[in-house]
Scaffold this active site. Structure first.
Site, PDB file in Angstrom:
ATOM      1  N   SER A 176      21.891   0.934  34.784  1.00 21.11           N
ATOM      2  CA  SER A 176      21.655  -0.406  35.342  1.00 21.11           C
ATOM      3  C   SER A 176      22.553  -0.678  36.549  1.00 21.11           C
ATOM      4  O   SER A 176      23.732  -0.324  36.564  1.00 21.11           O
ATOM      5  CB  SER A 176      21.945  -1.447  34.258  1.00 21.11           C
ATOM      6  OG  SER A 176      21.792  -2.754  34.778  1.00 21.11           O
ATOM      7  N   LYS A 200      18.653  -3.657  37.174  1.00 18.44           N
ATOM      8  CA  LYS A 200      19.906  -4.423  37.318  1.00 18.44           C
ATOM      9  C   LYS A 200      19.897  -5.598  36.340  1.00 18.44           C
ATOM     10  O   LYS A 200      18.855  -6.186  36.069  1.00 18.44           O
ATOM     11  CB  LYS A 200      19.991  -4.927  38.760  1.00 18.44           C
ATOM     12  CG  LYS A 200      21.072  -5.944  39.018  1.00 18.44           C
ATOM     13  CD  LYS A 200      22.139  -5.388  39.932  1.00 18.44           C
ATOM     14  CE  LYS A 200      23.367  -6.295  39.932  1.00 18.44           C
ATOM     15  NZ  LYS A 200      24.599  -5.580  39.630  1.00 18.44           N
ATOM     16  N   ASN A 226      33.574  -1.791  42.077  1.00 18.54           N
ATOM     17  CA  ASN A 226      32.568  -2.797  42.439  1.00 18.54           C
ATOM     18  C   ASN A 226      32.901  -4.120  41.789  1.00 18.54           C
ATOM     19  O   ASN A 226      33.389  -4.191  40.663  1.00 18.54           O
ATOM     20  CB  ASN A 226      31.149  -2.309  42.139  1.00 18.54           C
ATOM     21  CG  ASN A 226      30.632  -2.737  40.787  1.00 18.54           C
ATOM     22  OD1 ASN A 226      30.197  -3.879  40.607  1.00 18.54           O
ATOM     23  ND2 ASN A 226      30.704  -1.839  39.815  1.00 18.54           N
ATOM     24  N   ASN A 286      23.957  -6.377  28.362  1.00 14.89           N
ATOM     25  CA  ASN A 286      25.171  -6.087  29.125  1.00 14.89           C
ATOM     26  C   ASN A 286      26.309  -6.972  28.627  1.00 14.89           C
ATOM     27  O   ASN A 286      26.576  -8.039  29.169  1.00 14.89           O
ATOM     28  CB  ASN A 286      24.918  -6.281  30.619  1.00 14.89           C
ATOM     29  CG  ASN A 286      26.125  -5.944  31.462  1.00 14.89           C
ATOM     30  OD1 ASN A 286      27.164  -5.526  30.923  1.00 14.89           O
ATOM     31  ND2 ASN A 286      26.009  -6.126  32.759  1.00 14.89           N
ATOM     32  N   CYS A 327      30.046  -6.610  31.421  1.00 14.59           N
ATOM     33  CA  CYS A 327      30.226  -6.774  32.864  1.00 14.59           C
ATOM     34  C   CYS A 327      31.692  -7.113  33.141  1.00 14.59           C
ATOM     35  O   CYS A 327      32.222  -8.069  32.576  1.00 14.59           O
ATOM     36  CB  CYS A 327      29.320  -7.865  33.412  1.00 14.59           C
ATOM     37  SG  CYS A 327      29.619  -8.077  35.183  1.00 14.59           S
ATOM     38  N   ASN A 378      30.129   0.943  30.119  1.00 18.68           N
ATOM     39  CA  ASN A 378      30.101   0.291  31.424  1.00 18.68           C
ATOM     40  C   ASN A 378      31.350   0.738  32.202  1.00 18.68           C
ATOM     41  O   ASN A 378      32.108   1.592  31.739  1.00 18.68           O
ATOM     42  CB  ASN A 378      30.083  -1.237  31.221  1.00 18.68           C
ATOM     43  CG  ASN A 378      29.390  -1.954  32.367  1.00 18.68           C
ATOM     44  OD1 ASN A 378      29.644  -1.649  33.540  1.00 18.68           O
ATOM     45  ND2 ASN A 378      28.537  -2.916  32.043  1.00 18.68           N
ATOM     46  N   GLY A 420      32.314   6.305  38.313  1.00 14.49           N
ATOM     47  CA  GLY A 420      32.328   7.613  38.958  1.00 14.49           C
ATOM     48  C   GLY A 420      33.075   8.649  38.130  1.00 14.49           C
ATOM     49  O   GLY A 420      33.437   8.395  36.974  1.00 14.49           O
ATOM     50  N   GLY A 454      30.398   8.719  35.107  1.00 15.17           N
ATOM     51  CA  GLY A 454      30.790   9.883  35.892  1.00 15.17           C
ATOM     52  C   GLY A 454      29.877  11.077  35.829  1.00 15.17           C
ATOM     53  O   GLY A 454      30.284  12.180  36.181  1.00 15.17           O
ATOM     54  N   GLY A 474      24.825   6.825  37.038  1.00 18.34           N
ATOM     55  CA  GLY A 474      24.902   5.583  37.811  1.00 18.34           C
ATOM     56  C   GLY A 474      25.340   5.805  39.240  1.00 18.34           C
ATOM     57  O   GLY A 474      24.521   6.076  40.131  1.00 18.34           O
TER      58      GLY A 474
HETATM   59  C1  FMN Z   1      27.366  -1.069  42.117  1.00 19.80           C
HETATM   60  C2  FMN Z   1      27.222  -1.077  40.642  1.00 19.80           C
HETATM   61  C3  FMN Z   1      26.505  -2.094  40.016  1.00 19.80           C
HETATM   62  C4  FMN Z   1      26.376  -2.126  38.621  1.00 19.80           C
HETATM   63  N1  FMN Z   1      25.645  -3.114  38.039  1.00 19.80           N
HETATM   64  C5  FMN Z   1      25.453  -3.109  36.698  1.00 19.80           C
HETATM   65  C6  FMN Z   1      24.643  -4.094  36.079  1.00 19.80           C
HETATM   66  O1  FMN Z   1      24.063  -4.977  36.727  1.00 19.80           O
HETATM   67  N2  FMN Z   1      24.510  -4.048  34.716  1.00 19.80           N
HETATM   68  C7  FMN Z   1      25.118  -3.079  33.948  1.00 19.80           C
HETATM   69  O2  FMN Z   1      24.948  -3.074  32.725  1.00 19.80           O
HETATM   70  N3  FMN Z   1      25.876  -2.111  34.526  1.00 19.80           N
HETATM   71  C8  FMN Z   1      26.062  -2.122  35.860  1.00 19.80           C
HETATM   72  N4  FMN Z   1      26.824  -1.139  36.451  1.00 19.80           N
HETATM   73  C9  FMN Z   1      27.471  -0.109  35.599  1.00 19.80           C
HETATM   74  C10 FMN Z   1      26.662   1.191  35.540  1.00 19.80           C
HETATM   75  O3  FMN Z   1      25.402   0.986  34.961  1.00 19.80           O
HETATM   76  C11 FMN Z   1      27.417   2.272  34.743  1.00 19.80           C
HETATM   77  O4  FMN Z   1      27.585   1.814  33.410  1.00 19.80           O
HETATM   78  C12 FMN Z   1      28.795   2.579  35.310  1.00 19.80           C
HETATM   79  O5  FMN Z   1      28.778   2.571  36.717  1.00 19.80           O
HETATM   80  C13 FMN Z   1      29.340   3.929  34.801  1.00 19.80           C
HETATM   81  O6  FMN Z   1      28.492   4.993  35.132  1.00 19.80           O
HETATM   82  P1  FMN Z   1      28.697   5.885  36.476  1.00 19.80           P
HETATM   83  O7  FMN Z   1      30.121   6.376  36.476  1.00 19.80           O
HETATM   84  O8  FMN Z   1      27.681   6.988  36.386  1.00 19.80           O
HETATM   85  O9  FMN Z   1      28.443   4.982  37.633  1.00 19.80           O
HETATM   86  C14 FMN Z   1      26.977  -1.100  37.841  1.00 19.80           C
HETATM   87  C15 FMN Z   1      27.691  -0.068  38.462  1.00 19.80           C
HETATM   88  C16 FMN Z   1      27.822  -0.038  39.843  1.00 19.80           C
HETATM   89  C17 FMN Z   1      28.603   1.079  40.488  1.00 19.80           C
END
Ligand code: FMN
Length: 302
Positions: free
Chosen positions: A21, A45, A69, A126, A129, A189, A214, A242, A263
């Site tokens: 998301s 989202k 973020n 979610n 957040c 998250n 990341g 990540g 993500g």
């Molecule tokens: C720019 C951005 C916006 C995000 N928005 C949401 C969101 O609206 N709802 C949610 O549950 N997670 C949100 N996330 C979290 C991601 O879904 C994910 O759980 C998190 O980034 C860890 O995974 P990753 O390391 O692969 O990015 C967001 C992450 C990023 C970087």
């Protein structure tokens, strides 16, 4: 059944890879750049009951091996979202899940109801957040359970609870949401983080503290997956944090996840999903593994 198909509780996925998301917009508006056919699901989202403007810029910043973020869930509210996105959901070659966020349990439930009417296949809650001031539900088992209870009563769709690596006891939160009716947990998250620009001396985010994602998040989220899988082997888990390669995804499966979400890597490489799934397929073939399920929880003890 293909080698990559897997069950996540009541949901059958065509692939264990999920688009996380907030990293693929509302899904429908990313369908031209991302090949969603390689994903088992794509999560839109998060959406709130009313429109939320989000935080002022800067809201995104590179930091170490990942990204900070502090967007603050800018979104048009569930009514406008459903009107715009709902009619376009059918053309997507994977299941689209909605994501609900709110300031109180009734708000989460209102959005879940709206997303259900709009036609999503499942609802992700979610609870985690990092940008909503003091309201990080996923720190607290009881607060999280209350939200899941109300969402459960508002929809017949499968429900996933997205938890936080900031929780002191993630196992207790996972147990509480499972008891309240969540069909799976998403671990995790982003983790709280901050950064400063030494030239301007300003915080990297307008809200100073935001969510860090990341590669550096992977061992942190992996620990959560491991602990929850050990404590509750029957509770399905989506590993998230990540993931950039097939090896990362397989590592989450071995720790106990049944599916894995990617993500942040979408921002650098929008077509990363195709490569991850191909890598997974190659690994499975070379190891003589015929189904993803064989890998789930397959870590070998010392
Ligand atoms: C720019 C951005 C916006 C995000 N928005 C949401 C969101 O609206 N709802 C949610 O549950 N997670 C949100 N996330 C979290 C991601 O879904 C994910 O759980 C998190 O980034 C860890 O995974 P990753 O390391 O692969 O990015 C967001 C992450 C990023 C970087």
């Amino acid at each position: 059944m293909s080698a990559l198909e897997i069950d996540l509780g009541p949901v059958h996925l065509q692939s264990p890879l999920i688009a996380a998301s907030g990293t693929v917009g509302s899904v429908v508006d990313f369908a031209r750049v991302v090949d969603f056919s390689v994903y088992g699901a794509a999560v839109a989202k998060s959406v709130s009951p009313e429109p939320w403007p989000g935080k002022p810029p800067p809201r995104l910043a590179p930091a170490g091996q990942g990204m900070l973020n502090g967007i603050g869930i800018q979104n048009p509210g569930v009514t406008a979202w459903s009107d715009e996105v709902g009619p376009r959901l059918t053309g997507i070659p994977t299941q689209v899940w909605g994501s609900t966020v709110a300031n109180d349990p009734a708000g989460f439930a209102e959005v879940a109801e709206g997303l259900t009417v709009a036609g999503v296949a499942a609802v992700e809650v979610n609870l985690s957040c990092p940008n909503l001031g003091g309201k990080l539900f996923a720190l607290e088992p009881q607060a999280s359970a209350k939200v899941i209870n109300e969402v459960r009563a508002a929809t017949d769709l499968p429900v996933g609870a997205k938890l936080s690596p900031n929780a002191v006891d993630v196992v207790a939160v996972a147990a509480a949401v499972a008891e309240a009716g969540a069909d799976w947990v998403v671990l995790t998250n982003t983790v709280w983080g901050a950064g400063f620009d030494i030239e301007t001396r300003r915080p990297k985010l307008s809200g100073v503290v935001g969510g860090y994602s990341g590669p550096a998040l992977k061992p942190i989220a992996m620990r959560c997956v491991w602990e929850v899988a050990q404590a509750m082997p029957e509770l399905p888990i989506v590993g998230c944090g990540g993931v950039r390669s097939g090896a990362d995804a397989i590592e989450y499966l071995l720790a106990g996840a049944s599916a894995v979400a990617v993500g942040t890597e979408h921002f650098a490489t929008p077509r990363i999903g195709r490569r991850i799934v191909a890598d997974m397929g190659r690994f499975m073939k070379s190891e003589g593994v015929s189904t993803v399920a064989e890998l789930v929880g397959g870590a070998v003890p010392w």
